[in-house]
Design a protein around this motif. Structure first.
Motif, PDB file in Angstrom:
ATOM      1  N   PRO A   4       0.846  -1.129  -0.139  1.00  0.00           N
ATOM      2  CA  PRO A   4       0.120   0.092  -0.149  1.00  0.00           C
ATOM      3  C   PRO A   4       0.882   1.367  -0.028  1.00  0.00           C
ATOM      4  CG  PRO A   4      -0.370  -1.173   2.307  1.00  0.00           C
ATOM      5  CD  PRO A   4       0.688  -1.909   1.192  1.00  0.00           C
ATOM      6  N   GLU A   5       0.238   2.241  -0.866  1.00  0.00           N
ATOM      7  CA  GLU A   5       1.116   3.496  -0.838  1.00  0.00           C
ATOM      8  C   GLU A   5       1.224   4.200   0.509  1.00  0.00           C
ATOM      9  OE1 GLU A   5       0.113   5.946  -3.981  1.00  0.00           O
ATOM     10  OE2 GLU A   5       0.131   4.411  -5.450  1.00  0.00           O
ATOM     11  N   ASP A   6       0.124   4.331   1.388  1.00  0.00           N
ATOM     12  CA  ASP A   6      -0.058   5.162   2.643  1.00  0.00           C
ATOM     13  C   ASP A   6      -0.719   4.210   3.650  1.00  0.00           C
ATOM     14  OD1 ASP A   6       1.118   7.446   1.544  1.00  0.00           O
ATOM     15  OD2 ASP A   6      -0.837   7.896   0.716  1.00  0.00           O
ATOM     16  N   LYS A   7      -0.482   4.488   4.864  1.00  0.00           N
ATOM     17  CA  LYS A   7      -1.117   3.789   5.860  1.00  0.00           C
ATOM     18  C   LYS A   7      -2.480   3.987   5.850  1.00  0.00           C
ATOM     19  CE  LYS A   7      -0.864   3.171  11.024  1.00  0.00           C
ATOM     20  NZ  LYS A   7      -0.284   3.561  12.161  1.00  0.00           N
ATOM     21  N   LEU A   8      -3.431   3.364   6.091  1.00  0.00           N
ATOM     22  CA  LEU A   8      -4.848   3.432   6.489  1.00  0.00           C
ATOM     23  C   LEU A   8      -5.160   3.800   8.136  1.00  0.00           C
ATOM     24  CD1 LEU A   8      -6.717   0.527   4.905  1.00  0.00           C
ATOM     25  CD2 LEU A   8      -6.702   3.145   4.078  1.00  0.00           C
ATOM     26  N   THR A   9      -5.721   5.105   8.006  1.00  0.00           N
ATOM     27  CA  THR A   9      -6.084   5.636   9.232  1.00  0.00           C
ATOM     28  C   THR A   9      -7.132   4.723  10.094  1.00  0.00           C
ATOM     29  OG1 THR A   9      -7.657   7.129   8.432  1.00  0.00           O
ATOM     30  CG2 THR A   9      -5.263   7.873   8.383  1.00  0.00           C
ATOM     31  N   ARG A  10      -7.088   5.069  11.505  1.00  0.00           N
ATOM     32  CA  ARG A  10      -8.307   4.088  12.243  1.00  0.00           C
ATOM     33  C   ARG A  10      -9.498   4.552  11.629  1.00  0.00           C
ATOM     34  NH1 ARG A  10      -5.492   5.203  17.834  1.00  0.00           N
ATOM     35  NH2 ARG A  10      -4.172   6.655  16.425  1.00  0.00           N
ATOM     36  N   SER A  11      -9.621   5.767  11.364  1.00  0.00           N
ATOM     37  CA  SER A  11     -11.190   6.494  10.930  1.00  0.00           C
ATOM     38  C   SER A  11     -11.700   5.808   9.675  1.00  0.00           C
ATOM     39  CB  SER A  11     -11.209   7.824  10.895  1.00  0.00           C
ATOM     40  OG  SER A  11     -10.246   8.614  10.037  1.00  0.00           O
ATOM     41  N   ARG A  12     -10.675   5.808   8.640  1.00  0.00           N
ATOM     42  CA  ARG A  12     -10.769   5.414   7.254  1.00  0.00           C
ATOM     43  C   ARG A  12     -11.267   3.805   7.282  1.00  0.00           C
ATOM     44  NH1 ARG A  12      -8.316   7.129   1.622  1.00  0.00           N
ATOM     45  NH2 ARG A  12      -9.230   9.116   2.492  1.00  0.00           N
ATOM     46  N   LYS A  13     -10.163   2.807   8.144  1.00  0.00           N
ATOM     47  CA  LYS A  13     -10.601   1.655   8.273  1.00  0.00           C
ATOM     48  C   LYS A  13     -12.135   1.254   9.014  1.00  0.00           C
ATOM     49  CE  LYS A  13      -7.894  -0.306  11.258  1.00  0.00           C
ATOM     50  NZ  LYS A  13      -6.634  -0.853  11.916  1.00  0.00           N
ATOM     51  N   GLY A  14     -12.109   2.231   9.938  1.00  0.00           N
ATOM     52  CA  GLY A  14     -13.410   1.991  10.469  1.00  0.00           C
ATOM     53  C   GLY A  14     -14.744   2.394   9.864  1.00  0.00           C
ATOM     54  N   LYS A  15     -14.641   3.431   8.917  1.00  0.00           N
ATOM     55  CA  LYS A  15     -15.651   3.779   7.865  1.00  0.00           C
ATOM     56  C   LYS A  15     -15.838   2.617   7.231  1.00  0.00           C
ATOM     57  CE  LYS A  15     -14.884   8.688   7.879  1.00  0.00           C
ATOM     58  NZ  LYS A  15     -14.422   9.562   7.020  1.00  0.00           N
ATOM     59  N   ARG A  16     -14.879   1.657   6.560  1.00  0.00           N
ATOM     60  CA  ARG A  16     -15.324   0.640   5.945  1.00  0.00           C
ATOM     61  C   ARG A  16     -15.736  -0.434   6.365  1.00  0.00           C
ATOM     62  NH1 ARG A  16      -9.921  -0.560   4.652  1.00  0.00           N
ATOM     63  NH2 ARG A  16      -9.941  -2.453   6.036  1.00  0.00           N
ATOM     64  N   ARG A  17     -15.388  -0.623   7.714  1.00  0.00           N
ATOM     65  CA  ARG A  17     -16.013  -1.643   8.513  1.00  0.00           C
ATOM     66  C   ARG A  17     -17.271  -1.516   9.226  1.00  0.00           C
ATOM     67  NH1 ARG A  17     -10.394  -3.754  11.209  1.00  0.00           N
ATOM     68  NH2 ARG A  17      -9.094  -4.426   9.135  1.00  0.00           N
ATOM     69  N   SER A  18     -17.552  -0.391   8.944  1.00  0.00           N
ATOM     70  CA  SER A  18     -18.915   0.095   9.739  1.00  0.00           C
ATOM     71  C   SER A  18     -20.133  -0.865   9.581  1.00  0.00           C
ATOM     72  CB  SER A  18     -19.317   1.566   9.317  1.00  0.00           C
ATOM     73  OG  SER A  18     -19.797   1.648   7.942  1.00  0.00           O
ATOM     74  N   HIS A  19     -20.224  -1.452   8.540  1.00  0.00           N
ATOM     75  CA  HIS A  19     -21.193  -2.512   8.239  1.00  0.00           C
ATOM     76  C   HIS A  19     -21.024  -3.925   8.731  1.00  0.00           C
ATOM     77  CE1 HIS A  19     -23.655   0.923   6.545  1.00  0.00           C
ATOM     78  NE2 HIS A  19     -22.635   1.114   5.894  1.00  0.00           N
ATOM     79  N   ASP A  20     -19.720  -4.117   9.249  1.00  0.00           N
ATOM     80  CA  ASP A  20     -19.366  -5.478   9.268  1.00  0.00           C
ATOM     81  C   ASP A  20     -19.751  -5.973  10.691  1.00  0.00           C
ATOM     82  OD1 ASP A  20     -18.504  -5.366   6.678  1.00  0.00           O
ATOM     83  OD2 ASP A  20     -16.482  -5.383   7.208  1.00  0.00           O
ATOM     84  N   PHE A  21     -20.937  -6.116  11.143  1.00  0.00           N
ATOM     85  CA  PHE A  21     -21.239  -6.359  12.424  1.00  0.00           C
ATOM     86  C   PHE A  21     -22.501  -7.447  12.316  1.00  0.00           C
ATOM     87  CE2 PHE A  21     -23.318  -2.540  11.763  1.00  0.00           C
ATOM     88  CZ  PHE A  21     -24.545  -2.946  12.011  1.00  0.00           C
ATOM     89  N   LEU A  22     -22.692  -8.249  13.226  1.00  0.00           N
ATOM     90  CA  LEU A  22     -23.681  -9.359  13.460  1.00  0.00           C
ATOM     91  C   LEU A  22     -25.057  -8.684  14.245  1.00  0.00           C
ATOM     92  CD1 LEU A  22     -21.664 -12.446  13.902  1.00  0.00           C
ATOM     93  CD2 LEU A  22     -22.916 -11.677  11.894  1.00  0.00           C
ATOM     94  N   THR A  23     -26.269  -8.978  13.670  1.00  0.00           N
ATOM     95  CA  THR A  23     -27.297  -8.327  14.468  1.00  0.00           C
ATOM     96  C   THR A  23     -28.140  -9.608  14.863  1.00  0.00           C
ATOM     97  OG1 THR A  23     -28.660  -8.079  12.365  1.00  0.00           O
ATOM     98  CG2 THR A  23     -27.494  -6.200  13.429  1.00  0.00           C
ATOM     99  N   ARG A  24     -28.765  -9.393  15.881  1.00  0.00           N
ATOM    100  CA  ARG A  24     -29.667 -10.746  16.326  1.00  0.00           C
ATOM    101  C   ARG A  24     -30.883 -10.779  15.387  1.00  0.00           C
ATOM    102  NH1 ARG A  24     -29.939 -11.408  22.705  1.00  0.00           N
ATOM    103  NH2 ARG A  24     -29.703 -13.687  22.565  1.00  0.00           N
ATOM    104  N   PRO A  25     -31.270 -11.965  14.942  1.00  0.00           N
ATOM    105  CA  PRO A  25     -32.391 -12.070  14.389  1.00  0.00           C
ATOM    106  C   PRO A  25     -33.670 -11.877  15.163  1.00  0.00           C
ATOM    107  CG  PRO A  25     -31.717 -14.497  15.008  1.00  0.00           C
ATOM    108  CD  PRO A  25     -30.756 -13.363  15.497  1.00  0.00           C
ATOM    109  N   ALA A  26     -34.482 -11.103  14.207  1.00  0.00           N
ATOM    110  CA  ALA A  26     -35.992 -10.726  15.265  1.00  0.00           C
ATOM    111  C   ALA A  26     -36.596 -11.939  15.519  1.00  0.00           C
ATOM    112  CB  ALA A  26     -36.683  -9.983  14.123  1.00  0.00           C
TER     113      ALA A  26
END
Length: 59
Positions: A4-26
């Motif tokens: 990679p050309e530059d290091k990914l910041t924590r905020s940019r990495k967090g924005k990309r992973r913001s939808h990678d979480f599990l939710t309980r089924p209803a």
């Protein structure tokens, strides 16, 4: 070797992973036997759906 050309910041990495979480089924309660069940599906314990028996259970 590619790198990679530059290091990914924590905020940019967090924005990309913001939808990678599990939710309980209803879940909801069966109006016939008060068991927990998935919505819009027949109850596994009594076999009722929308006020009528759709899965005959041998008891």
């Amino acid at each position: 070797m590619a790198h990679p050309e530059d290091k990914l910041t924590r905020s940019r990495k967090g924005k990309r992973r913001s939808h990678d979480f599990l939710t309980r089924p209803a879940s909801s309660k069966c109006p016939n036997c008060d068991a927990l069940m998935r919505p819009h599906r027949a109850c596994h314990s009594c076999g009722h759906y929308r006020g009528r028996e759709v899965i005959p259970l041998n008891q």
